[in-house]
Design a protein around this motif. Structure first.
Motif, mmCIF file in Angstrom:
data_model
loop_
_atom_site.group_PDB
_atom_site.id
_atom_site.type_symbol
_atom_site.label_atom_id
_atom_site.label_comp_id
_atom_site.label_asym_id
_atom_site.label_seq_id
_atom_site.Cartn_x
_atom_site.Cartn_y
_atom_site.Cartn_z
ATOM 1 N N MET A 1 0.819 -1.193 0.000
ATOM 2 C CA MET A 1 0.000 0.000 0.000
ATOM 3 C C MET A 1 0.866 1.262 0.000
ATOM 4 S SD MET A 1 -3.050 1.024 0.036
ATOM 5 C CE MET A 1 -4.111 2.313 0.499
ATOM 6 N N MET A 2 1.985 1.193 0.720
ATOM 7 C CA MET A 2 2.873 2.344 0.810
ATOM 8 C C MET A 2 3.492 2.675 -0.553
ATOM 9 S SD MET A 2 3.666 4.426 2.990
ATOM 10 C CE MET A 2 4.800 5.324 3.941
ATOM 11 N N LYS A 3 3.807 1.643 -1.342
ATOM 12 C CA LYS A 3 4.386 1.874 -2.665
ATOM 13 C C LYS A 3 3.395 2.573 -3.583
ATOM 14 C CE LYS A 3 7.931 -1.484 -2.705
ATOM 15 N NZ LYS A 3 9.199 -1.046 -3.144
ATOM 16 N N ILE A 4 2.113 2.276 -3.441
ATOM 17 C CA ILE A 4 1.093 2.931 -4.259
ATOM 18 C C ILE A 4 1.009 4.410 -3.894
ATOM 19 C CG2 ILE A 4 -1.389 3.025 -4.742
ATOM 20 C CD1 ILE A 4 -1.447 -0.002 -4.359
ATOM 21 N N ILE A 5 1.057 4.718 -2.618
ATOM 22 C CA ILE A 5 1.010 6.107 -2.173
ATOM 23 C C ILE A 5 2.261 6.852 -2.638
ATOM 24 C CG2 ILE A 5 1.020 7.615 -0.143
ATOM 25 C CD1 ILE A 5 -0.687 5.478 1.257
ATOM 26 N N GLU A 6 3.429 6.198 -2.497
ATOM 27 C CA GLU A 6 4.671 6.826 -2.966
ATOM 28 C C GLU A 6 4.617 7.066 -4.463
ATOM 29 O OE1 GLU A 6 7.869 4.308 -1.795
ATOM 30 O OE2 GLU A 6 7.749 4.888 0.312
ATOM 31 N N GLY A 7 4.096 6.121 -5.221
ATOM 32 C CA GLY A 7 3.965 6.284 -6.669
ATOM 33 C C GLY A 7 3.023 7.411 -7.025
ATOM 34 N N ALA A 8 1.903 7.529 -6.310
ATOM 35 C CA ALA A 8 0.940 8.600 -6.563
ATOM 36 C C ALA A 8 1.538 9.963 -6.233
ATOM 37 C CB ALA A 8 -0.337 8.361 -5.760
ATOM 38 N N VAL A 9 2.289 10.043 -5.127
ATOM 39 C CA VAL A 9 2.937 11.301 -4.752
ATOM 40 C C VAL A 9 3.994 11.677 -5.787
ATOM 41 C CG1 VAL A 9 4.467 12.379 -3.041
ATOM 42 C CG2 VAL A 9 2.463 11.081 -2.288
ATOM 43 N N PHE A 10 4.776 10.707 -6.232
ATOM 44 C CA PHE A 10 5.789 10.975 -7.255
ATOM 45 C C PHE A 10 5.138 11.446 -8.547
ATOM 46 C CE2 PHE A 10 8.444 9.561 -10.824
ATOM 47 C CZ PHE A 10 9.590 10.288 -10.549
ATOM 48 N N LEU A 11 4.076 10.776 -8.983
ATOM 49 C CA LEU A 11 3.364 11.174 -10.200
ATOM 50 C C LEU A 11 2.775 12.574 -10.060
ATOM 51 C CD1 LEU A 11 2.483 10.237 -13.011
ATOM 52 C CD2 LEU A 11 0.406 9.355 -11.965
ATOM 53 N N GLY A 12 2.232 12.886 -8.895
ATOM 54 C CA GLY A 12 1.699 14.222 -8.648
ATOM 55 C C GLY A 12 2.784 15.280 -8.694
ATOM 56 N N ALA A 13 3.952 14.974 -8.129
ATOM 57 C CA ALA A 13 5.069 15.920 -8.139
ATOM 58 C C ALA A 13 5.560 16.165 -9.561
ATOM 59 C CB ALA A 13 6.199 15.407 -7.262
ATOM 60 N N VAL A 14 5.643 15.108 -10.366
ATOM 61 C CA VAL A 14 6.075 15.262 -11.764
ATOM 62 C C VAL A 14 5.053 16.089 -12.540
ATOM 63 C CG1 VAL A 14 6.476 14.004 -13.922
ATOM 64 C CG2 VAL A 14 7.514 13.203 -11.815
ATOM 65 N N MET A 15 3.764 15.844 -12.317
ATOM 66 C CA MET A 15 2.732 16.608 -13.013
ATOM 67 C C MET A 15 2.756 18.078 -12.581
ATOM 68 S SD MET A 15 -0.508 14.100 -13.483
ATOM 69 C CE MET A 15 -1.340 15.354 -14.394
ATOM 70 N N LEU A 16 3.015 18.345 -11.307
ATOM 71 C CA LEU A 16 3.120 19.725 -10.846
ATOM 72 C C LEU A 16 4.346 20.394 -11.454
ATOM 73 C CD1 LEU A 16 2.015 21.943 -8.988
ATOM 74 C CD2 LEU A 16 3.544 21.068 -7.219
ATOM 75 N N TYR A 17 5.461 19.650 -11.518
ATOM 76 C CA TYR A 17 6.686 20.193 -12.111
ATOM 77 C C TYR A 17 6.479 20.519 -13.583
ATOM 78 C CZ TYR A 17 11.595 20.575 -13.403
ATOM 79 O OH TYR A 17 12.799 21.034 -13.872
ATOM 80 N N LEU A 18 5.751 19.683 -14.298
ATOM 81 C CA LEU A 18 5.526 19.880 -15.734
ATOM 82 C C LEU A 18 4.235 20.635 -16.034
ATOM 83 C CD1 LEU A 18 6.676 16.412 -17.076
ATOM 84 C CD2 LEU A 18 7.935 18.567 -17.120
ATOM 85 N N ALA A 19 3.622 21.246 -15.037
ATOM 86 C CA ALA A 19 2.371 21.983 -15.246
ATOM 87 C C ALA A 19 2.488 23.060 -16.321
ATOM 88 C CB ALA A 19 1.885 22.570 -13.932
ATOM 89 N N PRO A 20 3.558 23.873 -16.378
ATOM 90 C CA PRO A 20 3.650 24.862 -17.461
ATOM 91 C C PRO A 20 3.661 24.221 -18.850
ATOM 92 C CG PRO A 20 5.190 25.407 -15.723
ATOM 93 C CD PRO A 20 4.630 24.067 -15.397
ATOM 94 N N SER A 21 4.325 23.105 -18.987
ATOM 95 C CA SER A 21 4.359 22.413 -20.281
ATOM 96 C C SER A 21 2.984 21.874 -20.640
ATOM 97 C CB SER A 21 5.355 21.259 -20.244
ATOM 98 O OG SER A 21 6.627 21.724 -19.920
ATOM 99 N N ILE A 22 2.288 21.328 -19.657
ATOM 100 C CA ILE A 22 0.951 20.793 -19.903
ATOM 101 C C ILE A 22 -0.008 21.917 -20.282
ATOM 102 C CG2 ILE A 22 -1.004 19.637 -18.791
ATOM 103 C CD1 ILE A 22 1.124 18.121 -17.080
ATOM 104 N N ILE A 23 0.105 23.052 -19.613
ATOM 105 C CA ILE A 23 -0.752 24.200 -19.928
ATOM 106 C C ILE A 23 -0.465 24.719 -21.328
ATOM 107 C CG2 ILE A 23 -1.222 26.611 -19.323
ATOM 108 C CD1 ILE A 23 -0.766 25.781 -16.373
ATOM 109 N N ALA A 24 0.814 24.837 -21.686
ATOM 110 C CA ALA A 24 1.173 25.322 -23.032
ATOM 111 C C ALA A 24 0.646 24.376 -24.106
ATOM 112 C CB ALA A 24 2.685 25.464 -23.151
ATOM 113 N N ASP A 25 0.723 23.081 -23.862
ATOM 114 C CA ASP A 25 0.223 22.113 -24.833
ATOM 115 C C ASP A 25 -1.302 22.151 -24.914
ATOM 116 O OD1 ASP A 25 0.682 20.003 -26.736
ATOM 117 O OD2 ASP A 25 -0.155 18.634 -25.234
ATOM 118 N N ALA A 26 -1.966 22.320 -23.772
ATOM 119 C CA ALA A 26 -3.429 22.369 -23.759
ATOM 120 C C ALA A 26 -3.945 23.622 -24.467
ATOM 121 C CB ALA A 26 -3.939 22.335 -22.322
ATOM 122 N N ARG A 27 -3.179 24.714 -24.392
ATOM 123 C CA ARG A 27 -3.586 25.951 -25.069
ATOM 124 C C ARG A 27 -3.153 25.970 -26.531
ATOM 125 N NH1 ARG A 27 -2.746 31.046 -21.286
ATOM 126 N NH2 ARG A 27 -4.061 31.878 -22.919
#
Length: 119
Positions: A1-27
């Motif tokens: 269960m802990m690995k799933i939470i760690e994976g979700a936190v890591f994925l969230g951190a990567v998505m937050l880090y790449l938020a400007p790129s995601i926004i530029a692509d969405a626009r």
């Protein structure tokens, strides 16, 4: 269960880090790749991440982009022409016809051959 939470936190951190790129692509920005490069290379600095975010969210005007494209095209053209001229000048000294010291000699030879053809 802990690995799933760690994976979700890591994925969230990567998505937050790449938020400007995601926004530029969405626009559907034409310079989304440049925003992504700034985000990836300078995003680890907080200033770089905010700069990429502002750039991704900033509206782009067609007039400014056209003006920038024309200036870039002129600059590339100018550099290309300068390179061609420099190469031609460097080769001109090796061709006797274009060597400034030999031009009078070549002109005299051409003039003599024209006189002989007329006779």
């Amino acid at each position: 269960m802990m690995k799933i939470i760690e994976g979700a936190v890591f994925l969230g951190a990567v998505m937050l880090y790449l938020a400007p790129s995601i926004i530029a692509d969405a626009r559907e920005r034409e310079d989304a790749f440049a925003v992504t490069m700034v985000n990836i290379l300078l995003g680890w600095t907080v200033i770089g991440w905010f700069a990429a975010l502002v750039w991704a969210r900033h509206p782009i005007s067609d007039r400014r982009m056209k003006h920038f494209a024309k200036r870039a095209q002129r600059a590339v053209t100018r550099v290309t022409i300068d390179a061609i001229v420099a190469r031609a000048e460097s080769r001109a000294s090796s061709i006797p016809m274009f060597n400034p010291r030999l031009v009078p000699i070549v002109a005299r030879i051409a003039a003599n051959s024209n006189r002989r053809e007329k006779l």
